[in-house]
Design a protein around this motif. Structure first.
Motif, PDB file in Angstrom:
ATOM      1  N   ASP A 197       0.841  -1.192   0.000  1.00 54.63           N
ATOM      2  CA  ASP A 197       0.000   0.000   0.000  1.00 54.63           C
ATOM      3  C   ASP A 197       0.876   1.242   0.000  1.00 54.63           C
ATOM      4  OD1 ASP A 197      -2.465  -1.434   0.257  1.00 54.63           O
ATOM      5  OD2 ASP A 197      -1.971  -1.765   2.353  1.00 54.63           O
ATOM      6  N   ARG A 198       0.358   2.266  -0.607  1.00 48.50           N
ATOM      7  CA  ARG A 198       1.082   3.521  -0.666  1.00 48.50           C
ATOM      8  C   ARG A 198       0.703   4.424   0.495  1.00 48.50           C
ATOM      9  NH1 ARG A 198      -1.334   4.145  -5.068  1.00 48.50           N
ATOM     10  NH2 ARG A 198      -0.794   4.070  -7.160  1.00 48.50           N
ATOM     11  N   GLU A 199       1.553   5.411   0.731  1.00 49.71           N
ATOM     12  CA  GLU A 199       1.255   6.428   1.717  1.00 49.71           C
ATOM     13  C   GLU A 199      -0.028   7.143   1.307  1.00 49.71           C
ATOM     14  OE1 GLU A 199       4.428   8.777   3.616  1.00 49.71           O
ATOM     15  OE2 GLU A 199       3.596  10.423   2.432  1.00 49.71           O
ATOM     16  N   GLY A 200      -0.861   7.437   2.287  1.00 44.44           N
ATOM     17  CA  GLY A 200      -2.094   8.147   1.976  1.00 44.44           C
ATOM     18  C   GLY A 200      -3.119   7.971   3.075  1.00 44.44           C
ATOM     19  N   THR A 201      -4.322   8.415   2.765  1.00 44.53           N
ATOM     20  CA  THR A 201      -5.440   8.315   3.689  1.00 44.53           C
ATOM     21  C   THR A 201      -6.447   7.351   3.087  1.00 44.53           C
ATOM     22  OG1 THR A 201      -5.034  10.602   4.352  1.00 44.53           O
ATOM     23  CG2 THR A 201      -7.148   9.648   4.976  1.00 44.53           C
ATOM     24  N   TYR A 202      -6.871   6.379   3.878  1.00 42.64           N
ATOM     25  CA  TYR A 202      -7.746   5.312   3.403  1.00 42.64           C
ATOM     26  C   TYR A 202      -9.039   5.272   4.205  1.00 42.64           C
ATOM     27  CZ  TYR A 202      -3.647   3.490   0.992  1.00 42.64           C
ATOM     28  OH  TYR A 202      -2.558   3.345   0.175  1.00 42.64           O
ATOM     29  N   PHE A 203     -10.134   4.966   3.514  1.00 46.51           N
ATOM     30  CA  PHE A 203     -11.427   4.717   4.132  1.00 46.51           C
ATOM     31  C   PHE A 203     -11.664   3.219   4.034  1.00 46.51           C
ATOM     32  CE2 PHE A 203     -16.210   4.655   3.349  1.00 46.51           C
ATOM     33  CZ  PHE A 203     -16.535   4.700   4.691  1.00 46.51           C
ATOM     34  N   LEU A 204     -11.763   2.560   5.197  1.00 50.75           N
ATOM     35  CA  LEU A 204     -11.916   1.106   5.246  1.00 50.75           C
ATOM     36  C   LEU A 204     -13.297   0.721   5.760  1.00 50.75           C
ATOM     37  CD1 LEU A 204      -8.582   0.217   7.081  1.00 50.75           C
ATOM     38  CD2 LEU A 204      -8.965   0.409   4.631  1.00 50.75           C
ATOM     39  N   THR A 205     -13.816  -0.373   5.231  1.00 48.55           N
ATOM     40  CA  THR A 205     -15.033  -0.988   5.755  1.00 48.55           C
ATOM     41  C   THR A 205     -14.733  -2.468   5.946  1.00 48.55           C
ATOM     42  OG1 THR A 205     -16.437   0.585   4.576  1.00 48.55           O
ATOM     43  CG2 THR A 205     -17.484  -1.428   5.385  1.00 48.55           C
ATOM     44  N   ILE A 206     -14.936  -2.945   7.174  1.00 47.74           N
ATOM     45  CA  ILE A 206     -14.695  -4.343   7.524  1.00 47.74           C
ATOM     46  C   ILE A 206     -16.015  -4.885   8.061  1.00 47.74           C
ATOM     47  CG2 ILE A 206     -13.287  -5.925   8.880  1.00 47.74           C
ATOM     48  CD1 ILE A 206     -11.330  -3.486   9.294  1.00 47.74           C
ATOM     49  N   CYS A 207     -16.523  -5.954   7.453  1.00 43.45           N
ATOM     50  CA  CYS A 207     -17.843  -6.487   7.805  1.00 43.45           C
ATOM     51  C   CYS A 207     -17.748  -7.779   8.608  1.00 43.45           C
ATOM     52  CB  CYS A 207     -18.657  -6.771   6.539  1.00 43.45           C
ATOM     53  SG  CYS A 207     -18.982  -5.296   5.561  1.00 43.45           S
ATOM     54  N   THR A 208     -18.771  -8.014   9.413  1.00 39.53           N
ATOM     55  CA  THR A 208     -18.873  -9.280  10.135  1.00 39.53           C
ATOM     56  C   THR A 208     -19.326 -10.367   9.165  1.00 39.53           C
ATOM     57  OG1 THR A 208     -21.161  -8.837  10.774  1.00 39.53           O
ATOM     58  CG2 THR A 208     -19.437  -8.199  12.355  1.00 39.53           C
ATOM     59  N   GLN A 209     -19.035 -11.606   9.530  1.00 35.74           N
ATOM     60  CA  GLN A 209     -19.423 -12.759   8.728  1.00 35.74           C
ATOM     61  C   GLN A 209     -20.939 -12.762   8.553  1.00 35.74           C
ATOM     62  OE1 GLN A 209     -17.006 -14.922   7.560  1.00 35.74           O
ATOM     63  NE2 GLN A 209     -18.624 -15.803   6.317  1.00 35.74           N
ATOM     64  N   ASP A 210     -21.385 -12.889   7.317  1.00 35.95           N
ATOM     65  CA  ASP A 210     -22.820 -12.913   6.982  1.00 35.95           C
ATOM     66  C   ASP A 210     -23.561 -11.680   7.480  1.00 35.95           C
ATOM     67  OD1 ASP A 210     -22.484 -15.459   5.763  1.00 35.95           O
ATOM     68  OD2 ASP A 210     -22.695 -16.419   7.732  1.00 35.95           O
ATOM     69  N   ARG A 211     -22.832 -10.582   7.695  1.00 38.52           N
ATOM     70  CA  ARG A 211     -23.397  -9.302   8.142  1.00 38.52           C
ATOM     71  C   ARG A 211     -24.230  -9.456   9.421  1.00 38.52           C
ATOM     72  NH1 ARG A 211     -22.467  -4.907   4.361  1.00 38.52           N
ATOM     73  NH2 ARG A 211     -23.264  -3.719   6.117  1.00 38.52           N
ATOM     74  N   GLN A 212     -23.747 -10.351  10.299  1.00 39.16           N
ATOM     75  CA  GLN A 212     -24.418 -10.550  11.586  1.00 39.16           C
ATOM     76  C   GLN A 212     -24.250  -9.303  12.447  1.00 39.16           C
ATOM     77  OE1 GLN A 212     -23.780 -14.579  13.436  1.00 39.16           O
ATOM     78  NE2 GLN A 212     -22.170 -14.592  11.880  1.00 39.16           N
ATOM     79  N   CYS A 213     -25.310  -8.906  13.146  1.00 38.95           N
ATOM     80  CA  CYS A 213     -25.287  -7.717  14.016  1.00 38.95           C
ATOM     81  C   CYS A 213     -24.706  -8.101  15.371  1.00 38.95           C
ATOM     82  CB  CYS A 213     -26.689  -7.140  14.146  1.00 38.95           C
ATOM     83  SG  CYS A 213     -27.326  -6.508  12.594  1.00 38.95           S
ATOM     84  N   VAL A 248     -15.795  11.604   6.529  1.00 44.85           N
ATOM     85  CA  VAL A 248     -15.909  11.812   7.977  1.00 44.85           C
ATOM     86  C   VAL A 248     -17.366  12.092   8.346  1.00 44.85           C
ATOM     87  CG1 VAL A 248     -15.280  13.341   9.891  1.00 44.85           C
ATOM     88  CG2 VAL A 248     -13.513  12.478   8.340  1.00 44.85           C
ATOM     89  N   LYS A 249     -18.052  12.896   7.555  1.00 47.76           N
ATOM     90  CA  LYS A 249     -19.476  13.168   7.798  1.00 47.76           C
ATOM     91  C   LYS A 249     -20.276  11.864   7.717  1.00 47.76           C
ATOM     92  CE  LYS A 249     -23.385  15.846   6.195  1.00 47.76           C
ATOM     93  NZ  LYS A 249     -24.011  16.588   5.129  1.00 47.76           N
ATOM     94  N   TYR A 250     -19.989  11.049   6.713  1.00 45.74           N
ATOM     95  CA  TYR A 250     -20.664   9.758   6.551  1.00 45.74           C
ATOM     96  C   TYR A 250     -20.453   8.884   7.794  1.00 45.74           C
ATOM     97  CZ  TYR A 250     -21.882   5.178   4.691  1.00 45.74           C
ATOM     98  OH  TYR A 250     -22.448   3.942   4.510  1.00 45.74           O
ATOM     99  N   ILE A 251     -19.224   8.809   8.290  1.00 44.12           N
ATOM    100  CA  ILE A 251     -18.913   8.008   9.472  1.00 44.12           C
ATOM    101  C   ILE A 251     -19.680   8.524  10.689  1.00 44.12           C
ATOM    102  CG2 ILE A 251     -17.080   7.546  11.167  1.00 44.12           C
ATOM    103  CD1 ILE A 251     -15.182   7.112   8.821  1.00 44.12           C
ATOM    104  N   LEU A 252     -19.647   9.836  10.910  1.00 39.47           N
ATOM    105  CA  LEU A 252     -20.292  10.407  12.089  1.00 39.47           C
ATOM    106  C   LEU A 252     -21.812  10.255  12.047  1.00 39.47           C
ATOM    107  CD1 LEU A 252     -18.169  13.667  12.475  1.00 39.47           C
ATOM    108  CD2 LEU A 252     -17.970  11.550  13.791  1.00 39.47           C
ATOM    109  N   GLU A 253     -22.405  10.303  10.861  1.00 40.43           N
ATOM    110  CA  GLU A 253     -23.857  10.205  10.733  1.00 40.43           C
ATOM    111  C   GLU A 253     -24.351   8.781  10.535  1.00 40.43           C
ATOM    112  OE1 GLU A 253     -24.760  12.841   7.492  1.00 40.43           O
ATOM    113  OE2 GLU A 253     -24.475  14.638   8.725  1.00 40.43           O
ATOM    114  N   ASN A 254     -23.447   7.824  10.392  1.00 39.85           N
ATOM    115  CA  ASN A 254     -23.827   6.451  10.066  1.00 39.85           C
ATOM    116  C   ASN A 254     -24.807   5.830  11.059  1.00 39.85           C
ATOM    117  OD1 ASN A 254     -22.464   3.269   9.399  1.00 39.85           O
ATOM    118  ND2 ASN A 254     -23.372   4.575   7.842  1.00 39.85           N
ATOM    119  N   PRO A 255     -24.614   5.950  12.382  1.00 44.54           N
ATOM    120  CA  PRO A 255     -25.586   5.346  13.298  1.00 44.54           C
ATOM    121  C   PRO A 255     -27.005   5.916  13.139  1.00 44.54           C
ATOM    122  CG  PRO A 255     -23.535   5.765  14.451  1.00 44.54           C
ATOM    123  CD  PRO A 255     -23.435   6.437  13.097  1.00 44.54           C
TER     124      PRO A 255
END
Length: 150
Positions: free
Chosen positions: A1-17, A131-138
């Motif tokens: 990976d290169r230097e930079g700013t990344y937006f990551l999304t990591i999901c649970t198995q089968d999108r279990q809550c 950042v707005k998306y992250i803060l408003e996500n809930p």
């Protein structure tokens, strides 16, 4: 990976809550994102990462019921922070695999889906939108009826 700013999304198995519950959200109250025990473990490791890796900084994150969003700064070619023998450099994929491995070890089982989504953040406007998306996500999740009470 290169230097930079990344937006990551990591999901649970089968999108279990498994990581949090979004509750409340009355007429005048914003919904509250309450972490489960598994979510608290994930948060502990997310917050500790800059202690493990000299070139990675977690800027923003949110732990949702079935996924985690993280904004990650990755520096290459040395960091202004002092390097120690216990700290090393890492890539985005190394960060994600280490987070999953540490969490799974403490959980006693694998709760994460294979792989992850990443997006290179390009510029201030892109960063501010994410950042707005992250803060408003809930709230978006709660009011958008994406979350169902079990």
């Amino acid at each position: 990976d290169r230097e930079g700013t990344y937006f990551l999304t990591i999901c649970t198995q089968d999108r279990q809550c498994l990581l949090s519950k979004i509750v409340g959200g009355g007429a005048y109250d914003a919904p509250e994102n309450q972490l489960t025990d598994l979510g608290k473990i994930a948060e502990k490791y997310i917050r500790q990462f800059s202690e493990f890796y000299e070139n990675i900084t977690v800027d923003q994150y949110v732990i949702m019921p079935d996924h985690v969003h993280i904004v990650l700064f990755v520096e290459n070619g040395g960091s202004p922070r002092m390097s120690t023998p216990t700290r090393q450099t890492a890539s985005v994929s190394h960060f994600v695999s280490t987070l999953k491995r540490f969490c799974n070890k403490e959980y006693g089982e694998n709760v994460w889906q294979r792989g992850f989504y990443d997006h290179v953040i390009r510029g201030q406007e892109d960063y501010e939108e994410i950042v707005k998306y992250i803060l408003e996500n809930p709230a978006r999740c709660y009011y958008g009826k994406l979350y169902t009470e079990e």
